[in-house]
Write a protein that holds these residues in place. Structure first.
Motif, PDB file in Angstrom:
ATOM      1  N   GLY A   1      -0.249   6.235  -0.263  1.00  0.00           N
ATOM      2  CA  GLY A   1      -0.137   5.034  -1.064  1.00  0.00           C
ATOM      3  C   GLY A   1      -1.186   4.960  -2.151  1.00  0.00           C
ATOM      4  O   GLY A   1      -1.611   5.973  -2.721  1.00  0.00           O
ATOM      5  N   ARG A   2      -1.614   3.744  -2.457  1.00  0.00           N
ATOM      6  CA  ARG A   2      -2.576   3.552  -3.538  1.00  0.00           C
ATOM      7  C   ARG A   2      -3.956   4.087  -3.213  1.00  0.00           C
ATOM      8  O   ARG A   2      -4.783   4.276  -4.097  1.00  0.00           O
ATOM      9  CB  ARG A   2      -2.683   2.056  -3.864  1.00  0.00           C
ATOM     10  CG  ARG A   2      -1.435   1.487  -4.500  1.00  0.00           C
ATOM     11  CD  ARG A   2      -1.621   0.046  -4.856  1.00  0.00           C
ATOM     12  NE  ARG A   2      -1.963  -0.766  -3.688  1.00  0.00           N
ATOM     13  CZ  ARG A   2      -2.179  -2.081  -3.735  1.00  0.00           C
ATOM     14  NH1 ARG A   2      -2.113  -2.712  -4.894  1.00  0.00           N
ATOM     15  NH2 ARG A   2      -2.459  -2.753  -2.643  1.00  0.00           N
ATOM     16  N   ARG A   3      -4.233   4.307  -1.943  1.00  0.00           N
ATOM     17  CA  ARG A   3      -5.555   4.797  -1.563  1.00  0.00           C
ATOM     18  C   ARG A   3      -5.783   6.229  -2.060  1.00  0.00           C
ATOM     19  O   ARG A   3      -6.909   6.639  -2.266  1.00  0.00           O
ATOM     20  CB  ARG A   3      -5.723   4.710  -0.040  1.00  0.00           C
ATOM     21  CG  ARG A   3      -5.935   3.278   0.447  1.00  0.00           C
ATOM     22  CD  ARG A   3      -5.791   3.152   1.945  1.00  0.00           C
ATOM     23  NE  ARG A   3      -4.419   3.284   2.371  1.00  0.00           N
ATOM     24  CZ  ARG A   3      -3.518   2.295   2.327  1.00  0.00           C
ATOM     25  NH1 ARG A   3      -3.879   1.116   1.859  1.00  0.00           N
ATOM     26  NH2 ARG A   3      -2.283   2.480   2.747  1.00  0.00           N
TER      27      ARG A   3
ATOM     28  N   VAL B   1      -7.056   6.174  -5.753  1.00  0.00           N
ATOM     29  CA  VAL B   1      -8.365   5.529  -5.787  1.00  0.00           C
ATOM     30  C   VAL B   1      -9.435   6.471  -5.254  1.00  0.00           C
ATOM     31  O   VAL B   1     -10.493   6.663  -5.870  1.00  0.00           O
ATOM     32  CB  VAL B   1      -8.345   4.218  -4.982  1.00  0.00           C
ATOM     33  CG1 VAL B   1      -9.759   3.658  -4.838  1.00  0.00           C
ATOM     34  CG2 VAL B   1      -7.449   3.196  -5.656  1.00  0.00           C
TER      35      VAL B   1
ATOM     36  N   GLY C   1       0.805  -1.221   0.000  1.00  0.00           N
ATOM     37  CA  GLY C   1       0.000   0.000   0.000  1.00  0.00           C
ATOM     38  C   GLY C   1       0.827   1.254   0.000  1.00  0.00           C
ATOM     39  O   GLY C   1       0.295   2.353   0.071  1.00  0.00           O
ATOM     40  N   GLY C   2       2.179   1.114  -0.083  1.00  0.00           N
ATOM     41  CA  GLY C   2       3.011   2.302  -0.106  1.00  0.00           C
ATOM     42  C   GLY C   2       3.495   2.734   1.259  1.00  0.00           C
ATOM     43  O   GLY C   2       4.207   3.723   1.391  1.00  0.00           O
TER      44      GLY C   2
END
Length: 410
Positions: A101-103, A106, A19-20
Motif C-alpha cells: 500500500g502507501r507505506r 513512503v 492503505g491499499g
C-alpha cells in the motif's frame, strides 16, 4: 414496443482500505481465512515498522551531519563507520519493496533520502577508482611513507618496525606516536624516546626532525621548521613539559630542499576525540568537560593547519593520522585549501584503521578487537605537488593502522 433494460454487470474491483489492503468480502461472501488475516496484519505492521525505522534513521543522519565537528558530543553520532551510513538506508530501501500500500513509497522515499544524504556527505567511497588509470610512476617521483606507529611498536618490537620502514626505501617518513606509553595511566603515561643514535643507524645519511610524538625522517636536507597550531611552545627551542608537548603539538611542518625547490611536509596527528580508557560513563569522570576540551583542541589544531597551509606558497604534502572519517565534517576546512590525494588510491573503499595488531589499551573485549571499517589516515597536497600513486599497505601486526605510501613529483 418496450425494450428490457441492459443487464447490470457485477463489479470485478477488489475493495481495499485507505492503505491499499484488501477489505473483507461483502456480507454474504466467504469470510477470509485465519491465515489470510494473519498475513494481512503482519504485512501492515511490517510496512509501519519499515517506515518508522527509515524515519528514525533519516533524523539521525540529518542531525549527525548538522552537528558533526561542531558539537563536542557529536562523536557519539560520528562513531558509525561511513560504510554503515550508506549500508543501513540501502537495506531499508530494499526492505521497503516488501511493504504494501502507501507505506511502500513512503518507506522508499525516506530511505532514499537518507541514502542520498550519506552519498553526498562522505560515504568513504573512492569513486575515481572505478575509472582512473594510474599510469606509470615517473622515475624521479619521491616515495613518501606515513604511519601511526602505535607507540613505536610498543606491543611488538621497534626493530621490526624499523625493518618494515627501511623495506620501503622511502625518501621521506612522516611518523606519528614516536613515544613511549605506560598502559593504565591515560594522558599521564607518555614519555619521550631517546633513540637518536638508533634512528641514525637505521637511516644513515637521513635528516631528522622531531617534536613530541611527531618524527620526520628525510633524505633531503631540512631547511626550515615552523610551529603550526596552538602548541604550548610558540617557537621551536622552548622546552615545556613533555606531557604538554605531546598533548598540544599535533602538527609539525618541516621544509626540505628537493632539486632546488622547497617542499613543505606537514606531519599530522590530530587529537583523538575520545580515549578508550575514558569510556566508563557510570564513573565519576566528567565526560562533558573532557569531550569539550578534546573538541576545542581538535578545532584549534585543524584551524592552525588550515591557516598555515593556506598561507604557504611552497609545494605542500600533508599526511598523517587525522582521527577523522570521511563522514566527519572536521576535514571540510582542509579540503578547501588543499587537494585530497584519495583519487590516486586504487581501492574503491580505502580503509586504514583497526586492523590486526598486538597492541591493546586494556582488557575491554568490545573495543580491543579488529574492526577494520574506518579510515583515519589521510594525505593532501597543494602548490603543484602531484600524486601519481597512493597506497595503503599492511604493517604485519605492528600497528592497527595501515601504512600510507605516496609517489609524488613537484
Amino acid at each position: 414496443m418496450s425494450t428490457a433494460p441492459p443487464p447490470v454487470r457485477a463489479s470485478t474491483a477488489v475493495p481495499t482500505d485507505a492503505g491499499g489492503e484488501r477489505t473483507p468480502d461483502p456480507a454474504g461472501g466467504p469470510a477470509p481465512s485465519a491465515a489470510r488475516r494473519i498475513t494481512r496484519g503482519l504485512r501492515l505492521w511490517y510496512g509501519r515498522a519499515v517506515v518508522a525505522a527509515a524515519l528514525v534513521w533519516l533524523v539521525y543522519a540529518v542531525v549527525r551531519w548538522l552537528v558533526s565537528g561542531r558539537w563536542h558530543w557529536s562523536l557519539i553520532l560520528d562513531v558509525v563507520p561511513p560504510l554503515f551510513l550508506v549500508g543501513v538506508p540501502l537495506l531499508l530501501l530494499v526492505a521497503a519493496a516488501a511493504a504494501c500500500g502507501r507505506r511502500r513509497p513512503v518507506a522508499a522515499a525516506v530511505s532514499g533520502t537518507a541514502l542520498a544524504l550519506a552519498l553526498a556527505t562522505g560515504p568513504g567511497i573512492n569513486w575515481p577508482a572505478l575509472w582512473r588509470e594510474p599510469g606509470p610512476v615517473p622515475a624521479d617521483a619521491l616515495r613518501v611513507v606515513s604511519l601511526n606507529t602505535q607507540y613505536w611498536a610498543m606491543a611488538t618490537d621497534s626493530d621490526r618496525l624499523l625493518a618494515l620502514l627501511r623495506s620501503r626505501d622511502a625518501d621521506v617518513y612522516l611518523l606519528q606516536e614516536h613515544v613511549g606509553w605506560t598502559p593504565g595511566l591515560g594522558e599521564d603515561g607518555y614519555w619521550p624516546l631517546d633513540d637518536d643514535a638508533e634512528l641514525r643507524r637505521a637511516f644513515p645519511g637521513y635528516h631528522i626532525a622531531r617534536r613530541g610524538e611527531l618524527l620526520t625522517v628525510s633524505r633531503f636536507p631540512i631547511v626550515g621548521r615552523y610551529p603550526v597550531g596552538p602548541g604550548p611552545a610558540l617557537a621551536f627551542g622552548e622546552e615545556p613539559d613533555f606531557g604538554q608537548v605531546f598533548a598540544r603539538e599535533k602538527v609539525m611542518r618541516t621544509d626540505v630542499a628537493v632539486a632546488g625547490r622547497t617542499l613543505s611536509l606537514y606531519n599530522v596527528h590530530i587529537t583523538v576525540p575520545l580515549a578508550l580508557d575514558n569510556l566508563n560513563l557510570l564513573s565519576d569522570f566528567d565526560h562533558d568537560r573532557y569531550l569539550r576540551r578534546k573538541h576545542a583542541w581538535r578545532q584549534a589544531e585543524f584551524a592552525g593547519l588550515e591557516k598555515d597551509v593556506a598561507a604557504n606558497g611552497n609545494p605542500v604534502l600533508i599526511a598523517g593520522d587525522f582521527n577523522a572519517t570521511d563522514a566527519m565534517r572536521s576535514l571540510d576546512g582542509l579540503r578547501e585549501v588543499a587537494e585530497d590525494a584519495t583519487p590516486a588510491n586504487p581501492e574503491l573503499l580505502p580503509l586504514s584503521w583497526k586492523f590486526a595488531s598486538l597492541g591493546e589499551f586494556g582488557e575491554d573485549a568490545l573495543f580491543n578487537r579488529d574492526l577494520p571499517f574506518f579510515r583515519m589516515d589521510w594525505a593532501f597536497t597543494k602548490g603543484g605537488t602531484t600524486v601519481h600513486r597512493y597506497d595503503f599497505l599492511p604493517t604485519e601486526g605492528i600497528s592497527e593502522h595501515r601504512m600510507q605510501e605516496l609517489r609524488i613529483t613537484l
